[in-house]
Design a protein around this motif. Structure first.
Motif, PDB file in Angstrom:
ATOM      1  N   UNK A 439       6.285 -75.311 -30.459  1.00 52.91           N
ATOM      2  CA  UNK A 439       6.294 -74.479 -29.264  1.00 52.91           C
ATOM      3  C   UNK A 439       5.773 -73.067 -29.517  1.00 52.91           C
ATOM      4  N   UNK A 440       5.546 -72.378 -28.365  1.00 53.42           N
ATOM      5  CA  UNK A 440       5.242 -70.952 -28.403  1.00 53.42           C
ATOM      6  C   UNK A 440       6.433 -70.223 -27.815  1.00 53.42           C
ATOM      7  N   UNK A 441       6.951 -69.236 -28.538  1.00 54.21           N
ATOM      8  CA  UNK A 441       8.104 -68.470 -28.064  1.00 54.21           C
ATOM      9  C   UNK A 441       7.795 -66.982 -28.125  1.00 54.21           C
ATOM     10  N   UNK A 442       8.507 -66.243 -27.285  1.00 55.24           N
ATOM     11  CA  UNK A 442       8.377 -64.780 -27.274  1.00 55.24           C
ATOM     12  C   UNK A 442       9.783 -64.201 -27.151  1.00 55.24           C
ATOM     13  N   UNK A 443      10.235 -63.545 -28.245  1.00 55.18           N
ATOM     14  CA  UNK A 443      11.597 -63.003 -28.297  1.00 55.18           C
ATOM     15  C   UNK A 443      12.649 -64.070 -27.986  1.00 55.18           C
ATOM     16  N   UNK A 444      12.418 -65.269 -28.512  1.00 53.99           N
ATOM     17  CA  UNK A 444      13.374 -66.356 -28.344  1.00 53.99           C
ATOM     18  C   UNK A 444      13.191 -67.162 -27.081  1.00 53.99           C
ATOM     19  N   UNK A 445      12.321 -66.736 -26.183  1.00 50.61           N
ATOM     20  CA  UNK A 445      12.097 -67.453 -24.931  1.00 50.61           C
ATOM     21  C   UNK A 445      10.926 -68.415 -25.097  1.00 50.61           C
ATOM     22  N   UNK A 446      11.141 -69.678 -24.735  1.00 48.62           N
ATOM     23  CA  UNK A 446      10.103 -70.695 -24.866  1.00 48.62           C
ATOM     24  C   UNK A 446       9.090 -70.536 -23.744  1.00 48.62           C
ATOM     25  N   UNK A 447       7.789 -70.345 -24.155  1.00 48.79           N
ATOM     26  CA  UNK A 447       6.714 -70.211 -23.175  1.00 48.79           C
ATOM     27  C   UNK A 447       5.902 -71.488 -23.040  1.00 48.79           C
ATOM     28  N   UNK A 448       5.858 -72.306 -24.089  1.00 51.72           N
ATOM     29  CA  UNK A 448       5.109 -73.565 -24.058  1.00 51.72           C
ATOM     30  C   UNK A 448       5.695 -74.477 -25.123  1.00 51.72           C
ATOM     31  N   UNK A 449       5.547 -75.818 -24.924  1.00 52.91           N
ATOM     32  CA  UNK A 449       6.127 -76.763 -25.866  1.00 52.91           C
ATOM     33  C   UNK A 449       7.632 -76.872 -25.685  1.00 52.91           C
ATOM     34  N   UNK A 450       8.260 -77.700 -26.518  1.00 51.80           N
ATOM     35  CA  UNK A 450       9.702 -77.941 -26.380  1.00 51.80           C
ATOM     36  C   UNK A 450      10.507 -77.431 -27.556  1.00 51.80           C
ATOM     37  N   UNK A 451       9.960 -77.514 -28.755  1.00 49.30           N
ATOM     38  CA  UNK A 451      10.738 -77.114 -29.929  1.00 49.30           C
ATOM     39  C   UNK A 451       9.806 -76.993 -31.129  1.00 49.30           C
ATOM     40  N   UNK A 452      10.380 -76.538 -32.239  1.00 49.36           N
ATOM     41  CA  UNK A 452       9.709 -76.547 -33.545  1.00 49.36           C
ATOM     42  C   UNK A 452      10.775 -76.817 -34.598  1.00 49.36           C
ATOM     43  N   UNK A 453      10.818 -78.066 -35.083  1.00 52.80           N
ATOM     44  CA  UNK A 453      11.835 -78.473 -36.052  1.00 52.80           C
ATOM     45  C   UNK A 453      11.177 -79.289 -37.165  1.00 52.80           C
ATOM     46  N   UNK A 454      10.491 -78.594 -38.083  1.00 53.64           N
ATOM     47  CA  UNK A 454       9.735 -79.322 -39.116  1.00 53.64           C
ATOM     48  C   UNK A 454      10.595 -80.196 -40.024  1.00 53.64           C
ATOM     49  N   UNK A 455      11.908 -79.907 -40.154  1.00 55.80           N
ATOM     50  CA  UNK A 455      12.761 -80.726 -41.025  1.00 55.80           C
ATOM     51  C   UNK A 455      13.211 -82.004 -40.334  1.00 55.80           C
ATOM     52  N   UNK A 456      13.131 -82.002 -38.999  1.00 56.72           N
ATOM     53  CA  UNK A 456      13.580 -83.176 -38.255  1.00 56.72           C
ATOM     54  C   UNK A 456      12.427 -83.945 -37.632  1.00 56.72           C
ATOM     55  N   UNK A 457      11.435 -83.202 -37.149  1.00 54.50           N
ATOM     56  CA  UNK A 457      10.303 -83.837 -36.474  1.00 54.50           C
ATOM     57  C   UNK A 457       9.107 -83.909 -37.409  1.00 54.50           C
ATOM     58  N   UNK A 458       8.516 -85.083 -37.567  1.00 51.71           N
ATOM     59  CA  UNK A 458       7.344 -85.259 -38.418  1.00 51.71           C
ATOM     60  C   UNK A 458       6.110 -84.622 -37.797  1.00 51.71           C
TER      61      UNK A 458
END
Length: 495
Positions: A439-458
């Motif tokens: 995702x793209x975030x700005x000061x913790x607010x999600x602007x695009x995408x859903x998440x970024x979890x490299x340890x969980x999502x391949x």
């Protein structure tokens, strides 16, 4: 009567002898008085810009002293000063000039009349001009030889002499004057141009001062010499038209017999010879097996055959050329703009119509995963800036070959987002990879995408991994801008 006559004659003779004796005594007294006032030199102390005279007289009951100066022993002596003391310092004194002084005493005689003693002469007071040091004689462009020398602070200028043999006849070719602004500055220089290529010229210089419209000189410097050479070739254009190549083009040197190309991997490093090209019409050369993204430094000498030997041209300046067939990390900004737009004046496309004409669709091969987690090969057709098309194909080919086999299930690049948009997607220079899982975030607010979890999502792209390393290698940076972080975004211009 005769006796009386003899008596008168005798009286006349006695009177005459008395007068002669009186006059003789007076003259002896006058001469003695004058000699008592005649100056006697005690010391002459000279420097480059002054001379101090000291003297004494036997009788210190003098009035004053006249000090005169000339530039030759029998020259025209000019009154410098009247001193009431037996010393004088001449500050209008120049090294290189021969000076002659005379000093006389003015005094009162026994009748209180002013008298002048005989003069004492101080002959040939001289401080030689410092000899300038001729440092270098170097062949330069325009069939010239450049001279440099250290100036001296007691001169008013320098004369440059030239000969065609070391011990031959030297002729004056140039006078270099000092000014109030560069009087104490060094070094000085002069370039003797339009000489004969292959010929050796010898030079020497001397300093001078001018006094009463007459020049006075220092001794000559040691001799320096140089052989005149052709001009070096000027590199005008460079290309990397094929992978692992740099092609150089340069201007023709009409009086040369060919060219010699040298290169180095450092601008001030050791240069190695690449090739010798015979004939002055061969104006390009391709350096092969060079590394993409690496800077190379080139020098192109012309040469002329003189007496059967190769005489290289004057030293050329270096020319920096990156092997840039493919884009690369730390590629200079102007190189990137040139790659994208073909010139350095354009930096964006004004309309989608213009942008579309400058795009190219390339087929890339990537890895993905099945719902069961098994990796498999798939293909995408990605539209990118045509200047980046070769780099993009090369980049994803390397990504596909890594052991990581990073899975990509969606990827996009060119996307016209409106005439006012500043997004690099408008010019085909930015990738969004796996946009939902990065995702793209700005000061913790999600602007695009859903998440970024490299340890969980391949599909989430770690900060460091082979995929990121290769993208960086080809000049694509991740979209991190302070508090705003775009984990899916990799751009060529960093926006």
């Amino acid at each position: 009567m005769k006796k009386k006559q003899y008596s008168l004659v005798g009286l006349f003779i006695v009177a005459l002898l008395f007068n002669i004796a009186f006059i003789f005594n007076v003259n002896v007294f006058a001469d003695t008085l004058s000699s008592n006032y005649q100056p006697v030199i005690d010391n002459v102390n000279k420097t480059a810009d002054s001379v101090e005279l000291r003297w004494h007289v036997s009788d210190d009951d003098y009035y004053y002293f006249n000090i005169y100066r000339a530039t030759s022993k029998d020259g025209d002596y000019q009154l410098l000063s009247q001193s009431y003391f037996p010393y004088y310092t001449d500050y209008n004194f120049s090294a290189g000039v021969h000076y002659f002084y005379k000093i006389e005493t003015v005094y009162f005689d026994e009748n209180d009349d002013l008298q002048t003693s005989e003069a004492i002469f101080v002959e040939d007071v001289f401080t030689p001009l410092a000899v300038p040091t001729l440092k270098t004689a170097t062949a330069v462009k325009s069939h010239g030889i450049a001279l440099s020398w250290n100036g001296t602070n007691d001169s008013q200028g320098y004369e440059v002499y030239r000969s065609t043999t070391s011990n031959g006849s030297y002729s004056l070719i140039k006078t270099v004057k000092t000014t109030s602004f560069d009087y104490y500055m060094a070094p000085y220089s002069y370039t003797n141009k339009k000489l004969t290529v292959g010929k050796t010229y010898y030079y020497k210089i001397r300093a001078y001062v001018t006094y009463d419209n007459v020049k006075y000189y220092s001794n000559f410097s040691t001799v320096k010499y140089a052989q005149v050479r052709t001009d070096s070739a000027k590199i005008t254009t460079t290309y990397s038209k094929k992978p692992k190549t740099n092609t150089l083009y340069w201007k023709k040197i009409s009086d040369g017999n060919g060219y010699v190309i040298y290169y180095s991997t450092k601008y001030n490093g050791k240069y190695k010879k690449l090739a010798t090209l015979k004939g002055n019409n061969k104006l390009h050369y391709t350096h092969k097996k060079v590394k993409n993204g690496k800077a190379y430094y080139y020098k192109v000498y012309s040469y002329k055959t003189v007496s059967g030997k190769m005489l290289l041209s004057v030293e050329p300046g270096y020319y920096e050329k990156y092997c840039n067939y493919y884009s690369f990390e730390n590629e200079p900004y102007d190189s990137r703009i040139q790659r994208l737009f073909g010139n350095s004046k354009t930096a964006w496309y004004k309309t989608s119509k213009i942008a579309n004409k400058n795009m190219k669709t390339v087929r890339i091969k990537v890895w993905d995963r099945t719902t069961g987690g098994k990796k498999y090969t798939r293909h995408f057709y990605v539209t990118v800036n045509k200047g980046l098309a070769p780099s993009v194909k090369k980049m994803f080919k390397e990504i596909y070959k890594t052991k990581e086999r990073f899975p990509i299930h969606d990827i996009g690049c060119y996307n016209w987002r409106g005439n006012g948009s500043a997004s690099e997607h408008c010019i085909g220079t930015a990738f969004d990879i796996n946009s939902n899982e990065n995702y793209m975030i700005d000061n913790g607010q999600i602007l695009a995408g859903s998440f970024w979890k490299p340890k969980k999502s391949k599909y989430s792209i770690p900060l460091k991994c082979p995929l990121v390393k290769i993208l960086n290698k080809y000049g694509f940076e991740r979209g991190f801008w302070g508090n705003r972080k775009d984990y899916m975004h990799f751009s060529y211009l960093g926006t």
